[in-house]
Write an enzyme that holds these catalytic residues in place. Structure first.
Site, PDB file in Angstrom:
ATOM      1  N   ALA A 194       0.800  -1.238   0.000  1.00  0.00           N
ATOM      2  CA  ALA A 194       0.000   0.000   0.000  1.00  0.00           C
ATOM      3  C   ALA A 194       0.829   1.282   0.000  1.00  0.00           C
ATOM      4  CB  ALA A 194      -0.944  -0.007   1.196  1.00  0.00           C
ATOM      5  N   VAL A 229       4.836 -10.577   1.728  1.00  0.00           N
ATOM      6  CA  VAL A 229       3.591 -11.354   1.847  1.00  0.00           C
ATOM      7  C   VAL A 229       3.775 -12.809   1.428  1.00  0.00           C
ATOM      8  CG1 VAL A 229       2.017  -9.383   1.600  1.00  0.00           C
ATOM      9  CG2 VAL A 229       2.724 -10.683  -0.450  1.00  0.00           C
ATOM     10  N   SER A 289      -6.827  -9.450 -11.775  1.00  0.00           N
ATOM     11  CA  SER A 289      -6.443  -8.708 -12.981  1.00  0.00           C
ATOM     12  C   SER A 289      -7.313  -9.161 -14.141  1.00  0.00           C
ATOM     13  CB  SER A 289      -4.983  -8.964 -13.342  1.00  0.00           C
ATOM     14  OG  SER A 289      -4.697  -8.411 -14.621  1.00  0.00           O
ATOM     15  N   TYR A 298       1.848 -14.796 -14.260  1.00  0.00           N
ATOM     16  CA  TYR A 298       0.965 -13.769 -13.679  1.00  0.00           C
ATOM     17  C   TYR A 298      -0.509 -14.146 -13.899  1.00  0.00           C
ATOM     18  CZ  TYR A 298      -0.902  -9.015 -12.903  1.00  0.00           C
ATOM     19  OH  TYR A 298      -1.603  -7.917 -12.450  1.00  0.00           O
ATOM     20  N   ALA A 339      -1.787 -17.125 -14.374  1.00  0.00           N
ATOM     21  CA  ALA A 339      -2.140 -18.282 -13.529  1.00  0.00           C
ATOM     22  C   ALA A 339      -2.362 -17.833 -12.093  1.00  0.00           C
ATOM     23  CB  ALA A 339      -1.041 -19.338 -13.604  1.00  0.00           C
ATOM     24  N   LYS A 394      -3.324 -14.902 -10.989  1.00  0.00           N
ATOM     25  CA  LYS A 394      -4.531 -14.079 -10.832  1.00  0.00           C
ATOM     26  C   LYS A 394      -5.795 -14.904 -11.079  1.00  0.00           C
ATOM     27  CE  LYS A 394      -2.639 -10.039  -9.857  1.00  0.00           C
ATOM     28  NZ  LYS A 394      -2.832  -9.397  -8.549  1.00  0.00           N
TER      29      LYS A 394
HETATM   30  P1  NDP Z   1       2.602  -1.285  -7.763  1.00  0.00           P
HETATM   31  O1  NDP Z   1       3.823  -1.938  -8.254  1.00  0.00           O
HETATM   32  O2  NDP Z   1       2.544   0.193  -7.663  1.00  0.00           O
HETATM   33  O3  NDP Z   1       2.167  -1.901  -6.383  1.00  0.00           O
HETATM   34  C1  NDP Z   1       2.367  -3.198  -6.046  1.00  0.00           C
HETATM   35  C2  NDP Z   1       2.882  -3.211  -4.646  1.00  0.00           C
HETATM   36  O4  NDP Z   1       3.088  -4.562  -4.253  1.00  0.00           O
HETATM   37  C3  NDP Z   1       4.213  -2.502  -4.512  1.00  0.00           C
HETATM   38  O5  NDP Z   1       4.034  -1.287  -3.839  1.00  0.00           O
HETATM   39  C4  NDP Z   1       5.085  -3.485  -3.746  1.00  0.00           C
HETATM   40  O6  NDP Z   1       5.620  -2.961  -2.548  1.00  0.00           O
HETATM   41  C5  NDP Z   1       4.109  -4.552  -3.316  1.00  0.00           C
HETATM   42  N1  NDP Z   1       4.812  -5.832  -3.233  1.00  0.00           N
HETATM   43  C6  NDP Z   1       5.474  -6.488  -4.210  1.00  0.00           C
HETATM   44  N2  NDP Z   1       6.010  -7.631  -3.727  1.00  0.00           N
HETATM   45  C7  NDP Z   1       5.652  -7.688  -2.418  1.00  0.00           C
HETATM   46  C8  NDP Z   1       5.888  -8.606  -1.378  1.00  0.00           C
HETATM   47  N3  NDP Z   1       6.564  -9.743  -1.612  1.00  0.00           N
HETATM   48  N4  NDP Z   1       5.397  -8.341  -0.153  1.00  0.00           N
HETATM   49  C9  NDP Z   1       4.684  -7.210   0.087  1.00  0.00           C
HETATM   50  N5  NDP Z   1       4.423  -6.295  -0.874  1.00  0.00           N
HETATM   51  C10 NDP Z   1       4.896  -6.530  -2.101  1.00  0.00           C
HETATM   52  O7  NDP Z   1       1.452  -1.818  -8.720  1.00  0.00           O
HETATM   53  P2  NDP Z   1      -0.096  -1.530  -8.870  1.00  0.00           P
HETATM   54  O8  NDP Z   1      -0.599  -0.536  -7.915  1.00  0.00           O
HETATM   55  O9  NDP Z   1      -0.292  -1.340 -10.289  1.00  0.00           O
HETATM   56  O10 NDP Z   1      -0.667  -2.983  -8.513  1.00  0.00           O
HETATM   57  C11 NDP Z   1      -1.435  -3.286  -7.391  1.00  0.00           C
HETATM   58  C12 NDP Z   1      -2.185  -4.587  -7.674  1.00  0.00           C
HETATM   59  O11 NDP Z   1      -3.054  -4.410  -8.789  1.00  0.00           O
HETATM   60  C13 NDP Z   1      -1.273  -5.749  -8.021  1.00  0.00           C
HETATM   61  O12 NDP Z   1      -1.777  -6.931  -7.439  1.00  0.00           O
HETATM   62  C14 NDP Z   1      -1.393  -5.829  -9.536  1.00  0.00           C
HETATM   63  O13 NDP Z   1      -1.160  -7.127 -10.025  1.00  0.00           O
HETATM   64  C15 NDP Z   1      -2.845  -5.414  -9.733  1.00  0.00           C
HETATM   65  N6  NDP Z   1      -3.154  -4.927 -11.066  1.00  0.00           N
HETATM   66  C16 NDP Z   1      -2.631  -3.741 -11.508  1.00  0.00           C
HETATM   67  C17 NDP Z   1      -2.982  -3.290 -12.768  1.00  0.00           C
HETATM   68  C18 NDP Z   1      -2.483  -1.984 -13.311  1.00  0.00           C
HETATM   69  O14 NDP Z   1      -2.819  -1.656 -14.441  1.00  0.00           O
HETATM   70  N7  NDP Z   1      -1.703  -1.205 -12.592  1.00  0.00           N
HETATM   71  C19 NDP Z   1      -3.832  -4.079 -13.658  1.00  0.00           C
HETATM   72  C20 NDP Z   1      -4.331  -5.289 -13.082  1.00  0.00           C
HETATM   73  C21 NDP Z   1      -3.986  -5.680 -11.825  1.00  0.00           C
HETATM   74  P3  NDP Z   1       6.993  -2.103  -2.463  1.00  0.00           P
HETATM   75  O15 NDP Z   1       6.820  -0.983  -3.437  1.00  0.00           O
HETATM   76  O16 NDP Z   1       7.042  -1.662  -1.035  1.00  0.00           O
HETATM   77  O17 NDP Z   1       8.137  -3.021  -2.805  1.00  0.00           O
END
Ligand code: NDP
Length: 248
Positions: free
Chosen positions: A14, A65, A143, A156, A158, A160
């Site tokens: 977040a 996570v 997604s 990815y 699989a 989702k």
């Molecule tokens: P971001 O990359 O901005 O956010 C994803 C967040 O996930 C990052 O802030 C990251 O944290 C965190 N993260 C990654 N690995 C871990 C981990 N192992 N443990 C804890 N946190 C982790 O992407 P979005 O906001 O775009 O994506 C958010 C969600 O929406 C995701 O699940 C993505 O698959 C989904 N999504 C996004 C789309 C888009 O168009 N943007 C489309 C469809 C789905 P940190 O930065 O602190 O490393």
């Protein structure tokens, strides 16, 4: 706008993007919010400060996570500091793209572990207290790709698509306990990940979107906030697309 007053939410990943937007909406509705992050400490702390402006309590918490031990500790610590977790948003997610013939075991496992196992670990860790208090909201972020596939994203896709199945099964398990489990499936949303695509890639993607433009993080956050609210108390086991029509 205080209908979530007294409730605690944990939003994974977040610090920025969709997760941050969701955390802001939940705080606007009065919830105390824990901001989980993995590497973006500074952004996570900025988000916490922003949330406190709404008069709620908020903390940032570093945890992977995909690591069971870290998730267990995070849920214990957040519960101790903010109270029992009533709302979980499984938002953390990664991509590691490549055609299947060239995909490494590592790329496969990393994506499945973060996106799918992370959703499992966090959901299981918060569920016991939700069952006991007979109220809970689990909101997963899937997604559009999990509904229609995408070249170079078997791992990815699989992960989702599996979250959709997880949603159906868990929703049935906990429905009588007043706990709802839903998945929001975003299309292409303006975030760091999407904004770095080349113009050529963006032009191709645009031909897949009936509304012919990308979404904003708030389009997803509004749906998450709605699912967390009392207005959505009779909605469970649903996969809800917010994608400009892309899944049609
Ligand atoms: P971001 O990359 O901005 O956010 C994803 C967040 O996930 C990052 O802030 C990251 O944290 C965190 N993260 C990654 N690995 C871990 C981990 N192992 N443990 C804890 N946190 C982790 O992407 P979005 O906001 O775009 O994506 C958010 C969600 O929406 C995701 O699940 C993505 O698959 C989904 N999504 C996004 C789309 C888009 O168009 N943007 C489309 C469809 C789905 P940190 O930065 O602190 O490393």
């Amino acid at each position: 706008m205080s209908e979530l007053k007294g409730k605690t939410a944990l939003v994974t990943g977040a610090a920025k993007g969709i997760g941050r937007a969701a955390a802001i909406k939940l705080a606007e509705m009065g919830a105390n919010v824990a901001i989980n992050y993995y590497s973006s400490q500074k952004e996570a702390n900025n988000t916490v400060n922003h949330l406190k402006d709404f008069g709620v309590e908020s903390i940032s918490y570093q945890a992977d996570v995909g690591d069971l031990g870290q998730v267990t500790k995070m849920v214990e610590d957040v519960t101790e500091q903010l109270g029992q977790i009533d709302i979980l948003v499984n938002n953390a997610g990664i991509i590691d793209d490549g055609l299947l013939l060239r995909m490494s075991d590592e790329a496969w496992s990393r994506v499945i572990n973060t996106n799918l196992n992370g959703t499992f670990y966090c959901s299981r860790a918060v569920l016991r207290t939700m069952v006991r208090s007979r109220w809970g909201r689990i909101i997963n972020i899937g997604s559009v790709v999990g509904l229609r596939g995408n070249i170079g994203q078997t791992n990815y896709t699989a992960s989702k698509a599996a979250i959709n199945g997880f949603t159906f099964a868990l929703a049935k398990e906990v429905a009588t306990r007043n706990i709802t489990v839903n998945t929001v499936t975003p299309g292409y949303i303006h975030t760091d990940t999407v904004d770095v695509l080349s113009d050529k890639q963006k032009d191709t993607i645009m031909t897949w979107i009936p509304m012919a433009h990308f979404g904003e993080v708030d389009d997803i956050a509004h749906m998450i906030a709605y699912l967390a609210s009392e207005k959505a108390k009779y909605i469970t086991g649903q996969i809800i697309s917010v994608d400009g029509g892309m899944a049609i």
